[in-house]
Write a protein that holds these residues in place. Structure first.
Motif, PDB file in Angstrom:
ATOM      1  N   UNK A 145      14.828 -12.436   0.508  1.00  0.00           N
ATOM      2  CA  UNK A 145      16.181 -12.257  -0.094  1.00  0.00           C
ATOM      3  C   UNK A 145      16.597 -10.630  -0.543  1.00  0.00           C
ATOM      4  N   UNK A 146      15.443 -10.182  -0.836  1.00  0.00           N
ATOM      5  CA  UNK A 146      15.597  -8.591  -1.330  1.00  0.00           C
ATOM      6  C   UNK A 146      14.563  -7.880  -0.475  1.00  0.00           C
ATOM      7  N   UNK A 147      14.727  -6.775  -0.119  1.00  0.00           N
ATOM      8  CA  UNK A 147      13.473  -5.682   0.312  1.00  0.00           C
ATOM      9  C   UNK A 147      13.597  -4.526  -0.280  1.00  0.00           C
ATOM     10  N   UNK A 148      12.241  -4.090  -0.795  1.00  0.00           N
ATOM     11  CA  UNK A 148      12.242  -2.890  -1.281  1.00  0.00           C
ATOM     12  C   UNK A 148      11.298  -2.102  -0.350  1.00  0.00           C
ATOM     13  N   UNK A 149      12.016  -0.776  -0.055  1.00  0.00           N
ATOM     14  CA  UNK A 149      11.305   0.301   0.904  1.00  0.00           C
ATOM     15  C   UNK A 149      10.792   1.486   0.269  1.00  0.00           C
ATOM     16  N   UNK A 150       9.713   1.880   0.055  1.00  0.00           N
ATOM     17  CA  UNK A 150       9.136   2.888  -0.436  1.00  0.00           C
ATOM     18  C   UNK A 150       9.295   4.107   0.798  1.00  0.00           C
ATOM     19  N   UNK A 151       9.714   5.171   0.243  1.00  0.00           N
ATOM     20  CA  UNK A 151      10.072   6.603   1.361  1.00  0.00           C
ATOM     21  C   UNK A 151       9.221   7.726   0.530  1.00  0.00           C
ATOM     22  N   UNK A 152       8.150   8.064   1.527  1.00  0.00           N
ATOM     23  CA  UNK A 152       7.519   9.345   0.966  1.00  0.00           C
ATOM     24  C   UNK A 152       8.139  10.466   1.985  1.00  0.00           C
ATOM     25  N   UNK A 153       7.892  11.571   1.697  1.00  0.00           N
ATOM     26  CA  UNK A 153       8.300  12.819   2.585  1.00  0.00           C
ATOM     27  C   UNK A 153       7.594  14.190   2.019  1.00  0.00           C
ATOM     28  N   UNK A 154       7.371  15.000   3.076  1.00  0.00           N
ATOM     29  CA  UNK A 154       6.789  16.286   2.706  1.00  0.00           C
ATOM     30  C   UNK A 154       7.483  17.407   3.081  1.00  0.00           C
ATOM     31  N   UNK A 155       8.823  17.103   3.849  1.00  0.00           N
ATOM     32  CA  UNK A 155       9.665  17.901   4.560  1.00  0.00           C
ATOM     33  C   UNK A 155      10.973  17.531   4.432  1.00  0.00           C
ATOM     34  N   UNK A 210       0.737  -0.901   0.068  1.00  0.00           N
ATOM     35  CA  UNK A 210      -0.072  -0.209   0.141  1.00  0.00           C
ATOM     36  C   UNK A 210       0.901   1.130   0.089  1.00  0.00           C
ATOM     37  N   UNK A 211       0.579   2.194   1.030  1.00  0.00           N
ATOM     38  CA  UNK A 211       1.230   3.220   1.008  1.00  0.00           C
ATOM     39  C   UNK A 211       1.936   3.476   2.271  1.00  0.00           C
ATOM     40  N   UNK A 212       2.644   2.508   3.021  1.00  0.00           N
ATOM     41  CA  UNK A 212       3.227   2.576   4.294  1.00  0.00           C
ATOM     42  C   UNK A 212       4.609   3.244   3.955  1.00  0.00           C
ATOM     43  N   UNK A 213       4.532   4.263   3.608  1.00  0.00           N
ATOM     44  CA  UNK A 213       5.932   4.883   3.394  1.00  0.00           C
ATOM     45  C   UNK A 213       6.474   6.080   4.052  1.00  0.00           C
ATOM     46  N   UNK A 214       5.785   6.298   5.229  1.00  0.00           N
ATOM     47  CA  UNK A 214       6.219   7.209   6.246  1.00  0.00           C
ATOM     48  C   UNK A 214       7.054   6.777   7.504  1.00  0.00           C
ATOM     49  N   UNK A 215       7.201   7.846   8.345  1.00  0.00           N
ATOM     50  CA  UNK A 215       7.752   7.400   9.393  1.00  0.00           C
ATOM     51  C   UNK A 215       7.386   6.544  10.525  1.00  0.00           C
ATOM     52  N   UNK A 216       6.095   6.205  10.344  1.00  0.00           N
ATOM     53  CA  UNK A 216       5.343   4.833  10.688  1.00  0.00           C
ATOM     54  C   UNK A 216       5.398   3.663   9.956  1.00  0.00           C
ATOM     55  N   UNK A 217       5.045   3.987   8.685  1.00  0.00           N
ATOM     56  CA  UNK A 217       4.812   2.760   7.779  1.00  0.00           C
ATOM     57  C   UNK A 217       6.311   2.150   7.214  1.00  0.00           C
ATOM     58  N   UNK A 261      16.230  11.307   5.452  1.00  0.00           N
ATOM     59  CA  UNK A 261      17.328  11.186   6.225  1.00  0.00           C
ATOM     60  C   UNK A 261      16.953  10.388   7.384  1.00  0.00           C
ATOM     61  N   UNK A 262      15.834  10.672   8.048  1.00  0.00           N
ATOM     62  CA  UNK A 262      15.329   9.757   9.003  1.00  0.00           C
ATOM     63  C   UNK A 262      14.972   8.589   8.795  1.00  0.00           C
ATOM     64  N   UNK A 263      14.332   8.468   7.641  1.00  0.00           N
ATOM     65  CA  UNK A 263      13.876   7.083   7.150  1.00  0.00           C
ATOM     66  C   UNK A 263      15.097   6.046   6.707  1.00  0.00           C
ATOM     67  N   UNK A 264      16.166   6.721   6.180  1.00  0.00           N
ATOM     68  CA  UNK A 264      17.272   6.160   5.821  1.00  0.00           C
ATOM     69  C   UNK A 264      18.079   5.829   6.969  1.00  0.00           C
ATOM     70  N   UNK A 265      18.108   6.634   7.991  1.00  0.00           N
ATOM     71  CA  UNK A 265      18.557   6.152   9.372  1.00  0.00           C
ATOM     72  C   UNK A 265      18.095   4.819  10.102  1.00  0.00           C
ATOM     73  N   UNK A 266      16.684   4.818   9.752  1.00  0.00           N
ATOM     74  CA  UNK A 266      16.078   3.612  10.228  1.00  0.00           C
ATOM     75  C   UNK A 266      16.223   2.350   9.204  1.00  0.00           C
ATOM     76  N   UNK A 267      16.184   2.513   7.892  1.00  0.00           N
ATOM     77  CA  UNK A 267      16.073   1.227   7.017  1.00  0.00           C
ATOM     78  C   UNK A 267      17.404   1.056   6.472  1.00  0.00           C
ATOM     79  N   UNK A 268      18.522   1.899   6.473  1.00  0.00           N
ATOM     80  CA  UNK A 268      19.709   1.738   6.245  1.00  0.00           C
ATOM     81  C   UNK A 268      19.995   0.927   4.831  1.00  0.00           C
ATOM     82  N   UNK A 269      19.441   1.631   3.805  1.00  0.00           N
ATOM     83  CA  UNK A 269      19.369   0.890   2.597  1.00  0.00           C
ATOM     84  C   UNK A 269      21.089   0.684   2.024  1.00  0.00           C
TER      85      UNK A 269
END
Length: 431
Positions: free
Chosen positions: A147-157, A126-133, A162-170
């Motif tokens: 074997x592979x993870x795809x993480x969508x990242x949305x942002x409006x500011x 779905x659209x779980x791409x924010x600081x909670x999703x 940067x915050x999401x990358x610090x969590x997901x460590x892509x």
């Protein structure tokens, strides 16, 4: 490897994570997130009663009284994010972050279709791409299975990617494009570029790999900081692709010469298809499997959908809108086979444009007037700035619906597009 935290141990003993007490729990770890008008703690007993195994709450006294059911966290949201980071670190496969002003969800879906031809893939649902999703997506990864993870990242500011990358460590990243989206939160177009570019900054600092869309100058410019680049779709790029046709569906030629007819319309989707092909090729998916995956993908959720009603043919692209995506959609729609006089556009407000809203909606009116569509229907308060002689404007969707009910189009091609909050897809039953 460091010993797992107490919270992570409880996560491992649970069936998964939940943040909504209204949903079935079935052994979950319930994280009692706070909202602008509620405290998550108030819903924790309900979640436990429905079958949650543990609850994370910001009440130290309650957690001390019932340590077998409750875990204390000063900020449950931070606890959720840190838990997700700890779990992500148990996963050794590639983590591909996907962001961009437009097309990131479609690209994410295409990437899943392509990579699933060879790998067991977990990806953002779905659209779980924010600081909670994003944390919820990471916590759904099964390290021994996927074997592979795809993480969508949305942002409006700025700062959010940067915050999401610090969590997901892509380990890998892809920016679909950088355009005029969420201008209010980002502080203008340059702010958008800096915000999206935070993904490149993270990859540069952690020796990651960037998939770079060379058709977007801003994406290329920001990507200069990343040493390891895979480029597309130009002929001189790592994985070239060529747009052969944009209507009624996109037809493209892949890097190995294979032609693909997709089930998706709009020339702007060529770059999304090319991105998925480049990523798939980089990860060793055979070209014929890439072609089959792209050809088999059917868009849903009001994104570039081709819908045939009893009377008309619709291009339903009502999931969201901003100046960049609106301009691309209009250009693509104008280029579809058929006379402009038999084409109708129904457009809604573009939200989150801040001080630039009036100017951007006025510019939209100039674009519309230049095409000469047979009929133009504008819906919303902000899009009033796009009015021109001959256009129909309605301040509310209800008023637009009433007019369409008495002026039902016949044998028309119709583009329906507006920001998510407009909900223009509900007009389809009148078309």
């Amino acid at each position: 490897m460091a010993a797992p935290s107490a919270l992570y141990s409880r996560f491992l003993a649970s069936s998964g994570v939940s943040t909504d007490s209204r949903q079935p729990q079935n052994g979950t770890l319930f994280v009692a997130l706070n909202g602008p008008s509620f405290r998550g703690l108030d819903f924790a007993p309900q979640a436990l009663a429905k079958g949650a195994r543990f609850a994370v709450v910001d009440d130290a006294e309650l957690a001390a009284q019932s340590p077998d059911r409750y875990t204390y966290a000063p900020d449950p949201l931070v606890a959720l994010q840190e838990l997700a980071r700890e779990h992500r670190r148990q996963f050794t496969g590639p983590v591909l972050a996907v962001t961009g002003s437009n097309g990131k969800t479609t690209t994410k879906e295409l990437l899943h279709a392509v990579l699933s031809r060879r790998y067991r893939v977990q990806y953002t649902r779905g659209n779980l791409n924010n600081h909670i999703g994003v944390p919820l997506t990471l916590l759904s990864i099964q390290p021994q299975e996927h074997e592979v993870a795809i993480v969508e990242m949305g942002a409006n500011h700025q700062g959010e990617i940067a915050l999401l990358c610090g969590i997901a460590e892509p380990t890998h990243g892809l920016i679909t494009n950088i355009g005029k989206a969420h201008l209010e939160g980002f502080g203008g177009t340059e702010g958008v570029a800096r915000g999206k570019g935070e993904l490149w900054q993270y990859l540069a600092a952690h020796e990651g790999t960037a998939f770079v869309n060379t058709a977007d100058a801003k994406v290329m410019e920001r990507a200069q900081v990343v040493a390891q680049q895979i480029t597309y779709p130009g002929l001189a790029d790592t994985y070239p692709a060529e747009l052969l046709s944009a209507a009624p569906h996109v037809v493209l030629r892949l890097f190995d010469g294979t032609p693909v007819e997709a089930q998706i319309n709009g020339g702007y989707n060529f770059l999304n298809l090319a991105a998925a092909a480049a990523v798939g090729a980089h990860f060793g998916v055979p070209a014929d499997d890439i072609a089959a995956a792209l050809a088999g993908y059917a868009p849903t959720n009001n994104r570039s959908q081709l819908v045939r009603t009893e009377h008309n043919e619709l291009v339903l692209d009502a999931y969201n809108a901003n100046p960049s995506s609106m301009a691309a959609a209009l250009a693509s729609f104008a280029g579809r086979p058929g006379a402009l006089s038999s084409k109708m556009v129904i457009l809604g407000d573009m939200f989150e444009l801040g001080p630039e809203s009036a100017a951007e909606h006025h510019a939209l009116g100039e674009q519309l007037a230049s095409y000469g569509f047979g009929s133009v229907v504008l819906c919303g308060a902000e899009i009033a700035a796009a009015r021109r002689p001959g256009f129909h404007h309605f301040p509310t969707k209800a008023e637009a619906a009433a007019w369409l009910a008495h002026n039902t189009p016949q044998s028309q091609q119709i583009l329906v597009k507006g920001s998510r909050g407009m909900g223009l897809e509900t007009l389809v039953e009148l078309l």
